[in-house]
Design a protein around this motif. Structure first.
Motif, mmCIF file in Angstrom:
data_model
loop_
_atom_site.group_PDB
_atom_site.id
_atom_site.type_symbol
_atom_site.label_atom_id
_atom_site.label_comp_id
_atom_site.label_asym_id
_atom_site.label_seq_id
_atom_site.Cartn_x
_atom_site.Cartn_y
_atom_site.Cartn_z
ATOM 1 N N PRO A 63 -25.397 -2.461 -15.172
ATOM 2 C CA PRO A 63 -24.986 -2.179 -13.787
ATOM 3 C C PRO A 63 -25.990 -1.286 -13.063
ATOM 4 O O PRO A 63 -26.711 -0.496 -13.689
ATOM 5 C CB PRO A 63 -23.641 -1.468 -13.959
ATOM 6 N N VAL A 64 -26.003 -1.405 -11.754
ATOM 7 C CA VAL A 64 -26.896 -0.609 -10.908
ATOM 8 C C VAL A 64 -26.060 0.240 -9.948
ATOM 9 O O VAL A 64 -25.207 -0.285 -9.224
ATOM 10 C CB VAL A 64 -27.850 -1.508 -10.093
ATOM 11 N N ILE A 65 -26.319 1.537 -9.956
ATOM 12 C CA ILE A 65 -25.736 2.451 -8.975
ATOM 13 C C ILE A 65 -26.872 2.877 -8.050
ATOM 14 O O ILE A 65 -27.804 3.564 -8.478
ATOM 15 C CB ILE A 65 -25.108 3.691 -9.647
ATOM 16 N N ALA A 66 -26.817 2.444 -6.798
ATOM 17 C CA ALA A 66 -27.886 2.708 -5.840
ATOM 18 C C ALA A 66 -27.331 3.435 -4.626
ATOM 19 O O ALA A 66 -26.198 3.169 -4.191
ATOM 20 C CB ALA A 66 -28.553 1.394 -5.415
ATOM 21 N N GLU A 67 -28.123 4.333 -4.065
ATOM 22 C CA GLU A 67 -27.635 5.247 -3.030
ATOM 23 C C GLU A 67 -27.017 4.525 -1.842
ATOM 24 O O GLU A 67 -25.914 4.867 -1.397
ATOM 25 C CB GLU A 67 -28.758 6.162 -2.549
ATOM 26 N N GLU A 68 -27.708 3.553 -1.283
ATOM 27 C CA GLU A 68 -27.192 2.915 -0.074
ATOM 28 C C GLU A 68 -25.983 2.029 -0.376
ATOM 29 O O GLU A 68 -25.105 1.858 0.470
ATOM 30 C CB GLU A 68 -28.303 2.122 0.621
ATOM 31 N N GLU A 69 -25.899 1.469 -1.583
ATOM 32 C CA GLU A 69 -24.701 0.710 -1.953
ATOM 33 C C GLU A 69 -23.500 1.640 -2.109
ATOM 34 O O GLU A 69 -22.369 1.248 -1.790
ATOM 35 C CB GLU A 69 -24.941 -0.066 -3.246
ATOM 36 N N ILE A 70 -23.726 2.846 -2.598
ATOM 37 C CA ILE A 70 -22.644 3.831 -2.654
ATOM 38 C C ILE A 70 -22.135 4.115 -1.244
ATOM 39 O O ILE A 70 -20.927 4.133 -0.971
ATOM 40 C CB ILE A 70 -23.115 5.133 -3.321
ATOM 41 N N GLU A 71 -23.039 4.322 -0.308
ATOM 42 C CA GLU A 71 -22.668 4.594 1.083
ATOM 43 C C GLU A 71 -21.888 3.425 1.673
ATOM 44 O O GLU A 71 -20.922 3.617 2.413
ATOM 45 C CB GLU A 71 -23.932 4.859 1.907
ATOM 46 N N ALA A 72 -22.295 2.200 1.320
ATOM 47 C CA ALA A 72 -21.646 1.004 1.863
ATOM 48 C C ALA A 72 -20.357 0.647 1.126
ATOM 49 O O ALA A 72 -19.616 -0.236 1.565
ATOM 50 C CB ALA A 72 -22.607 -0.180 1.808
ATOM 51 N N GLY A 73 -20.081 1.304 0.000
ATOM 52 C CA GLY A 73 -18.883 1.021 -0.761
ATOM 53 C C GLY A 73 -18.957 -0.237 -1.600
ATOM 54 O O GLY A 73 -17.921 -0.783 -1.999
ATOM 55 N N THR A 74 -20.173 -0.690 -1.913
ATOM 56 C CA THR A 74 -20.324 -1.936 -2.664
ATOM 57 C C THR A 74 -20.825 -1.720 -4.083
ATOM 58 O O THR A 74 -21.010 -2.687 -4.822
ATOM 59 C CB THR A 74 -21.296 -2.879 -1.931
ATOM 60 N N ALA A 75 -21.061 -0.476 -4.492
ATOM 61 C CA ALA A 75 -21.547 -0.198 -5.845
ATOM 62 C C ALA A 75 -20.414 -0.349 -6.853
ATOM 63 O O ALA A 75 -19.237 -0.218 -6.510
ATOM 64 C CB ALA A 75 -22.117 1.214 -5.909
ATOM 65 N N PRO A 76 -20.736 -0.617 -8.118
ATOM 66 C CA PRO A 76 -19.693 -0.715 -9.152
ATOM 67 C C PRO A 76 -18.880 0.578 -9.240
ATOM 68 O O PRO A 76 -19.443 1.679 -9.177
ATOM 69 C CB PRO A 76 -20.490 -0.948 -10.435
ATOM 70 N N VAL A 77 -17.585 0.455 -9.396
ATOM 71 C CA VAL A 77 -16.722 1.629 -9.505
ATOM 72 C C VAL A 77 -16.843 2.263 -10.883
ATOM 73 O O VAL A 77 -16.899 3.484 -11.024
ATOM 74 C CB VAL A 77 -15.257 1.239 -9.221
ATOM 75 N N ASP A 78 -16.919 1.444 -11.919
ATOM 76 C CA ASP A 78 -17.045 1.934 -13.289
ATOM 77 C C ASP A 78 -18.231 1.249 -13.952
ATOM 78 O O ASP A 78 -18.121 0.115 -14.420
ATOM 79 C CB ASP A 78 -15.770 1.664 -14.082
ATOM 80 N N PRO A 79 -19.403 1.905 -13.996
ATOM 81 C CA PRO A 79 -20.595 1.244 -14.523
ATOM 82 C C PRO A 79 -20.652 1.193 -16.042
ATOM 83 O O PRO A 79 -21.566 0.571 -16.602
ATOM 84 C CB PRO A 79 -21.728 2.109 -13.979
ATOM 85 N N GLY A 80 -19.732 1.836 -16.746
ATOM 86 C CA GLY A 80 -19.782 1.819 -18.202
ATOM 87 C C GLY A 80 -20.705 2.886 -18.760
ATOM 88 O O GLY A 80 -21.089 3.836 -18.080
ATOM 89 N N ARG A 81 -21.112 2.724 -19.998
ATOM 90 C CA ARG A 81 -21.883 3.770 -20.686
ATOM 91 C C ARG A 81 -23.368 3.725 -20.372
ATOM 92 O O ARG A 81 -24.079 4.714 -20.540
ATOM 93 C CB ARG A 81 -21.698 3.675 -22.206
ATOM 94 N N CYS A 82 -23.879 2.588 -19.923
ATOM 95 C CA CYS A 82 -25.316 2.439 -19.656
ATOM 96 C C CYS A 82 -25.497 1.809 -18.280
ATOM 97 O O CYS A 82 -24.935 0.748 -17.998
ATOM 98 C CB CYS A 82 -25.956 1.565 -20.736
ATOM 99 N N PHE A 83 -26.284 2.459 -17.423
ATOM 100 C CA PHE A 83 -26.460 1.951 -16.061
ATOM 101 C C PHE A 83 -27.712 2.547 -15.438
ATOM 102 O O PHE A 83 -28.228 3.574 -15.883
ATOM 103 C CB PHE A 83 -25.238 2.274 -15.191
ATOM 104 N N TRP A 84 -28.192 1.869 -14.415
ATOM 105 C CA TRP A 84 -29.322 2.356 -13.622
ATOM 106 C C TRP A 84 -28.821 3.274 -12.510
ATOM 107 O O TRP A 84 -27.763 3.024 -11.937
ATOM 108 C CB TRP A 84 -30.065 1.200 -12.961
ATOM 109 N N LEU A 85 -29.599 4.288 -12.190
ATOM 110 C CA LEU A 85 -29.393 5.109 -10.992
ATOM 111 C C LEU A 85 -30.646 4.991 -10.133
ATOM 112 O O LEU A 85 -31.757 5.275 -10.598
ATOM 113 C CB LEU A 85 -29.145 6.573 -11.369
ATOM 114 N N VAL A 86 -30.457 4.577 -8.883
ATOM 115 C CA VAL A 86 -31.584 4.252 -8.004
ATOM 116 C C VAL A 86 -31.496 5.039 -6.708
ATOM 117 O O VAL A 86 -30.477 4.997 -6.007
ATOM 118 C CB VAL A 86 -31.597 2.734 -7.685
ATOM 119 N N ASP A 87 -32.557 5.759 -6.394
ATOM 120 C CA ASP A 87 -32.738 6.316 -5.053
ATOM 121 C C ASP A 87 -33.979 5.642 -4.482
ATOM 122 O O ASP A 87 -35.103 5.953 -4.880
ATOM 123 C CB ASP A 87 -32.921 7.831 -5.095
#
Length: 256
Positions: A63-87
């Motif tokens: 899964p990918v957690i990215a800043e602008e997707e967080i702002e837009a409400g489209t990022a995964p709610v529960d990314p699990g134990r391994c995930f990307w963090l993107v700024d």
């Protein structure tokens, strides 16, 4: 994919996103405001789309957690134990103001730890990458080389500080009793990278940061032999926290 391949992917995408940001900068852009009043530009959105598509195409299982997707409400709610963090553009205020201290951050988190990351500095053409326990590297106009954090020099510390918090009285209190050679105030994850490469020694952060601001440079710093500890007790900086917010922390070079 193994972690070396994942690191190579993150590094490539960080460089490509940096090139896209530079193209937007050269063409001109407008600055908008998000719901929290922080700035956002076309460069943020283009860089994020490039990175997210690249990661999801090659490794769709992470899964990918990215800043602008967080702002837009489209990022995964529960990314699990391994995930990307993107700024995609760390330091948008610096970018919008015409300064050069902005970055692209792509970090991988596993079990609450930043394990690898890539940081591109588009304005200077530098890119840093590292995998915790396996080393860190830098590429610029002079070529590619391994980097390492340094022990504090006898002549005094080079301290990195935030450009937007340079008058914070907490800095003076934190540095009281330490031998300080100079303080450099800039924006973005570049501060971590200067500690990682051994051109600076200390970066205390008192103000608010988000996990996507820190995961990639955190991995680079630890891979280079430095460390991050929390200001309120010295424990490690962990990831997957509520609301993705970090407490205050300090980046340090290699122990003496």
């Amino acid at each position: 994919m193994d972690e070396d391949a994942l690191l190579a992917l993150a590094t490539r995408l960080a460089e490509e996103a940096g090139a896209a940001i530079n193209a937007v900068r050269a063409a001109g852009f407008a600055v908008e405001r998000k719901s929290d009043r922080s700035p956002v530009t076309e460069a943020d959105r283009i860089a994020e789309a490039l990175i997210v598509e690249g990661l999801r195409t090659v490794v769709p299982e992470i899964p990918v957690i990215a800043e602008e997707e967080i702002e837009a409400g489209t990022a995964p709610v529960d990314p699990g134990r391994c995930f990307w963090l993107v700024d995609p553009l760390d330091g948008t205020r610096e970018f919008a103001a015409g300064r050069d201290n902005f970055a692209v951050n792509i970090g991988l988190v596993a079990d609450g730890r930043a394990v690898l990351g890539a940081v591109a500095l588009p304005a200077t053409g530098e890119v840093f990458w590292g995998r915790v326990g396996h080393g860190a590297w830098k590429r610029d106009a002079a070529g590619t080389r391994a980097i390492a954090a340094r022990a504090a020099p006898a002549e005094g510390l080079t301290v990195m500080g935030s450009h937007h918090y340079q008058d914070d009285p907490r800095m003076g209190r934190f540095l009281d009793g330490r031998r300080v050679a100079r303080i450099v105030n800039i924006g973005s994850a570049e501060k971590f990278c200067r500690v990682a490469e051994g051109s600076a020694d200390l970066y205390p952060r008192f103000g608010r940061t988000m996990e996507w601001d820190t995961a990639a440079p955190h991995a680079v710093l630890e891979a280079a032999g430095g460390r991050i500890r929390l200001l309120d007790g010295g424990g490690p900086l962990a990831y997957r926290k509520p609301r993705w917010e970090n407490p205050g922390f300090v980046c340090e070079g290699r122990p003496a």
